[in-house]
Write a protein that holds these residues in place. Structure first.
Motif, mmCIF file in Angstrom:
data_model
loop_
_atom_site.group_PDB
_atom_site.id
_atom_site.type_symbol
_atom_site.label_atom_id
_atom_site.label_comp_id
_atom_site.label_asym_id
_atom_site.label_seq_id
_atom_site.Cartn_x
_atom_site.Cartn_y
_atom_site.Cartn_z
ATOM 1 N N ALA A 67 0.861 -1.175 0.000
ATOM 2 C CA ALA A 67 0.000 0.000 0.000
ATOM 3 C C ALA A 67 0.898 1.225 0.000
ATOM 4 O O ALA A 67 1.585 1.472 0.983
ATOM 5 C CB ALA A 67 -0.908 -0.004 1.220
ATOM 6 N N PHE A 135 -8.048 -3.987 -1.407
ATOM 7 C CA PHE A 135 -6.765 -3.376 -1.033
ATOM 8 C C PHE A 135 -6.715 -1.911 -1.429
ATOM 9 O O PHE A 135 -5.700 -1.395 -1.890
ATOM 10 C CB PHE A 135 -5.609 -4.152 -1.697
ATOM 11 N N GLY A 136 -7.827 -1.200 -1.268
ATOM 12 C CA GLY A 136 -7.853 0.225 -1.589
ATOM 13 C C GLY A 136 -8.326 0.540 -2.996
ATOM 14 O O GLY A 136 -8.445 1.692 -3.372
ATOM 15 N N TYR A 139 -13.013 1.376 -3.877
ATOM 16 C CA TYR A 139 -13.849 2.555 -3.682
ATOM 17 C C TYR A 139 -14.676 2.944 -4.907
ATOM 18 O O TYR A 139 -15.859 3.230 -4.766
ATOM 19 C CB TYR A 139 -13.002 3.736 -3.199
ATOM 20 N N VAL B 142 -1.225 4.236 11.629
ATOM 21 C CA VAL B 142 -1.228 3.309 10.489
ATOM 22 C C VAL B 142 -0.039 2.359 10.557
ATOM 23 O O VAL B 142 -0.019 1.356 9.854
ATOM 24 C CB VAL B 142 -1.220 4.039 9.132
ATOM 25 N N LEU B 143 0.964 2.691 11.369
ATOM 26 C CA LEU B 143 2.084 1.762 11.524
ATOM 27 C C LEU B 143 1.830 0.819 12.691
ATOM 28 O O LEU B 143 1.968 -0.387 12.557
ATOM 29 C CB LEU B 143 3.395 2.531 11.739
ATOM 30 N N THR B 319 -7.085 -7.145 3.170
ATOM 31 C CA THR B 319 -7.548 -5.927 2.508
ATOM 32 C C THR B 319 -7.567 -4.732 3.454
ATOM 33 O O THR B 319 -7.494 -3.604 3.004
ATOM 34 C CB THR B 319 -8.953 -6.113 1.924
ATOM 35 N N VAL B 321 -5.255 -3.792 5.405
ATOM 36 C CA VAL B 321 -3.964 -3.112 5.304
ATOM 37 C C VAL B 321 -3.994 -2.114 4.150
ATOM 38 O O VAL B 321 -3.526 -0.997 4.265
ATOM 39 C CB VAL B 321 -2.832 -4.139 5.098
ATOM 40 N N GLY B 322 -4.610 -2.521 3.035
ATOM 41 C CA GLY B 322 -4.650 -1.662 1.847
ATOM 42 C C GLY B 322 -5.459 -0.406 2.064
ATOM 43 O O GLY B 322 -5.181 0.617 1.472
ATOM 44 N N ARG B 323 -6.505 -0.484 2.909
ATOM 45 C CA ARG B 323 -7.282 0.728 3.141
ATOM 46 C C ARG B 323 -6.909 1.361 4.476
ATOM 47 O O ARG B 323 -7.644 2.194 4.998
ATOM 48 C CB ARG B 323 -8.779 0.481 3.006
ATOM 49 N N LEU B 324 -5.750 0.978 5.010
ATOM 50 C CA LEU B 324 -5.163 1.584 6.203
ATOM 51 C C LEU B 324 -6.069 1.482 7.425
ATOM 52 O O LEU B 324 -6.008 2.319 8.309
ATOM 53 C CB LEU B 324 -4.798 3.055 5.947
ATOM 54 N N ILE B 326 -5.783 -0.249 10.009
ATOM 55 C CA ILE B 326 -4.868 -1.134 10.732
ATOM 56 C C ILE B 326 -5.455 -1.554 12.075
ATOM 57 O O ILE B 326 -5.195 -2.664 12.552
ATOM 58 C CB ILE B 326 -3.498 -0.440 10.940
#
Lengths: 324, 366
Positions: A67, A135-136, A139, B142-143, B319, B321-324, B326
């Motif tokens: 990401a 994964f983003g 949307y 986010v980390l 998924t 992780v991809g949209r943060l 966390i």
């Protein structure tokens, strides 16, 4: 004595060489693997356009588990390429990303359905299974379904959503009735597999007015306080647009550059040539400035779907594109 | 007082003294609790003249944790004595656990309730340090989000987490686990009967068990589709071989003397199997069941990375992780860890009842 002469020599060399080597180092994190989707940046690096602007650019390839928003939040990159929906969503969760340029003017996202599924229009969707990338990247799809008022939670009268792999396998194997494709990548795979406009119903996000801005350049907000950084960003965008221009004018050479720069060896010349041609239709090399109408529509779609909670402020800046 | 305890107490007292001195640089009314804690820590050095009970150390640790947690927001950035106080609080909890375990060690089995304090203190100390470091040092969420944020997410998204749990655990893990373990058991009995299968199938079994799950998972998705069936298939493939190998070893556990005795009773093969050899293999079989209980969950979660309907623990983790999101990923990890531990615990309890005769269960008692 010998030592001091050596020391003098070294420092003399360093003094004379210093101006030539004092390039501004920037790291660019791509959204996906090394491919012609990023031809402009790869060509600019390969043809020395960044060197001409006194920049030392490191290009990091992405992948299905990377990401870019997280990479930049962790300090692993200075500039990232990402979709605006993901960028604004990250901003909403506390990663202050700012759009500095938007080379991609149109979306390359499409949904394709084989004609035997008898899906001819959006109203035919309910009851079918649709493949979507997550994964983003989900949307735009959810914003579209939200606009059409189609439920996506698997309830009666809605659609079933499937997490799709980054290829066209789910359509070939019949696991999904419709799948997501990019005009410049998976659609080419579908064409190779014998599909085409004759036996496919194609929903193009741009033509339907559902496109959200893709592949913009984003940096961290606090870095824009530093005039030296802003200057480096400006030179970076200028050199990159020169790269895009060169790629559009010389697709064969650009495709070869992409294949050469792909360290994984997965890129093939034929596919990259196709991709270079398709990507050129989406990019405007003459004008990397953000189009405000599309920006406003993107923000509205994300707010409507409560992907972001509040109207973003300062999510873009024109300081870089104005300085070109 | 052992040498280690002496050393910890000395460091804790000394650090408190240093932190207490440093704290006077900031205005006095700020972080009063933190300063009081450091002062008390300094005073604890009197233990070298007058002995202090171990419960006093426990109280010091609790006070320190509260003091540090409540003063996170006061300083930006956190000063050195804040971090010293965190270390001192941790040292006190260590000293407390060290002393308590020394006291309990000779008769731990009689003090099961009191013994629980040790792992709980350990876990709470870990959470406090995590919370203080992430929030005190402003680590981007986010980390690594602080545990309080993960807890809030856990409470807010029970609906999502429950749906994911049902999809992954109830639909994929349990059927896959039952099928894989049963198949392993049946094949083990067959292998035991036939020298041909033993020579031919077992080496292949060992070979298959070494196959990487991330290689199997996409193939199973292609064969069995995106829904839970393909995940259950991965679980079957993962749980089958540990069960097979363990049961084959277990069936040989009954000694020749015991088998000879069965023969003198004119027992048939099946009677010997059911009454002697399978019970004797019990510890081995339960070993495999315990290994498989955690393996099955891992397998199902990883298999969900390769295409799923949009529900399931693995889907959410990969998924999110991809949209943060966390914090949601961590909440999902917490649910998976609890579910896996509970599953293991249930199997261990059943084992205790079923193999009551085994020395490891009766603890050496006759």
């Amino acid at each position: 004595m010998k030592k001091s002469i050596g020391g003098l020599l070294v420092s003399a060399l360093a003094l004379s060489a210093a101006p030539a080597f004092a390039q501004d180092a920037l790291t660019l994190q791509l959204k996906w693997v090394t491919q012609a989707q990023f031809a402009g940046y790869l060509v600019a690096e390969s043809k020395g356009f960044y060197d001409e602007e006194n920049l030392d650019i490191t290009i990091l390839p992405g992948g299905p588990n990377i990401a870019p928003e997280q990479v930049i939040a962790g300090g692993g990159a200075d500039i990232i390429v990402t979709w605006m929906a993901a960028g604004l969503a990250a901003r909403d969760t506390g990663v202050p990303l700012v759009n500095i340029a938007q080379p991609f003017k149109r979306s390359g996202l499409m949904m394709i359905c084989p004609t035997e599924t008898e899906i001819n229009e959006v109203a035919d969707f309910p009851g079918h299974t649709l493949g979507v990338w997550f994964f983003g990247n989900e949307y735009p799809f959810f914003a579209w379904m939200n606009k059409e008022g189609i439920a996506t939670d698997g309830s009666e009268g809605g659609v079933t959503v499937l997490q799709q792999s980054f290829d066209i396998q789910p359509m070939i194997q019949g696991q999904a009735d419709c799948i997501s494709v990019m005009t410049y990548n998976e659609y080419g795979q579908a064409l190779d597999a014998g599909y085409g406009p004759d036996n496919l119903t194609i929903f193009n996000y741009t033509e339907l007015g559902n496109d959200l801005l893709e592949d913009g350049l984003y940096v961290m907000e606090d870095s824009l306080d530093d005039p030296a950084k802003v200057d480096a960003y400006t030179r970076f965008v200028r050199a990159s647009m020169k790269g895009w221009e060169y790629a559009a004018a010389n697709p064969e050479e650009a495709a070869q550059i992409v294949v050469d720069m792909d360290e994984t060896g997965a890129a093939t010349l034929e596919h990259q040539l196709y991709m270079t041609g398709e990507v050129a239709k989406l990019v405007d090399p003459a004008d990397p400035a953000l189009d405000m109408a599309t920006y406003d529509r993107t923000v509205k779609a994300l707010l409507d779907q409560s992907i972001i909670k509040a109207e973003p402020e300062g999510a873009y800046t024109t300081v870089v594109t104005d300085g070109l | 007082m052992s040498q280690l305890q002496f050393f910890i107490a000395l460091v804790a007292g000394g650090l408190s003294a240093a932190g207490f001195a440093l704290s006077f640089v900031t205005p006095f009314e700020q972080a009063l609790l933190l300063k009081a804690f450091l002062g008390l820590g300094f005073l604890s050095l009197i233990r070298f003249f007058i002995p202090i009970g171990l419960w006093a150390d426990g109280a010091f640790a609790v006070l320190g944790a509260v003091a540090v947690l409540t003063s996170i927001g006061i300083f930006q950035p956190a000063p050195a004595f804040f971090w010293m106080a965190l270390i001192v609080a941790w040292l006190f909890s260590w000293l407390f656990v060290e002393r308590l375990s020394k006291v309990l060690a000779p008769r731990l089995s009689d003090n099961a309730g009191l013994g629980l304090i040790i792992p709980i203190t350990f876990g709470v100390a870990l959470l406090v340090i995590w919370e203080v470091v992430t929030r005190g040092a402003n680590v981007p969420p986010v980390l690594l989000p602080p545990p309080s944020m993960i807890g809030a997410q856990l409470a807010n998204s029970t609906g999502i987490l429950w749906a994911d749990f049902v999809q992954t655990f109830v639909k994929s893990v349990l059927p896959g686990y039952v099928m894989g373990c049963l198949a392993g058991l049946v094949v083990a009995v067959l292998v035991d009967r036939s020298p041909f299968l033993k020579a031919g199938l077992l080496p292949i079994g060992n070979f298959m068990s070494a196959l990487p799950i991330i290689g199997i998972a996409p193939i199973m998705v292609m064969w069995f589709g995106f829904d839970w069936q393909s995940k259950a298939a991965v679980v079957v493939a993962m749980t089958f071989f540990p069960m097979l190998v363990n049961t084959v070893a277990g069936l040989n556990a009954a000694s020749n003397i015991e088998r000879d005795l069965m023969r003198t009773y004119a027992a048939s093969y099946w009677q010997t199997l059911m009454k002697l050899r399978l019970p004797a293999a019990g510890p081995f079989i339960f070993n495999a069941l315990k290994i498989n209980s955690t393996l099955a969950l891992i397998g199902a979660i990883v298999a969900e990375f390769f295409g799923t309907p949009v529900v399931g623990m693995g889907f959410r983790i990969s998924t999110g992780v991809g949209r943060l999101a966390i914090d949601l990923v961590w909440a999902e990890i917490a649910v998976a860890a609890i579910a896996g531990s509970a599953f293991y615990g249930v199997i261990a309890l059943i084992e205790r009842g079923a193999t009551f005769w085994h020395p490891s269960v009766r603890g050496g008692r006759a």
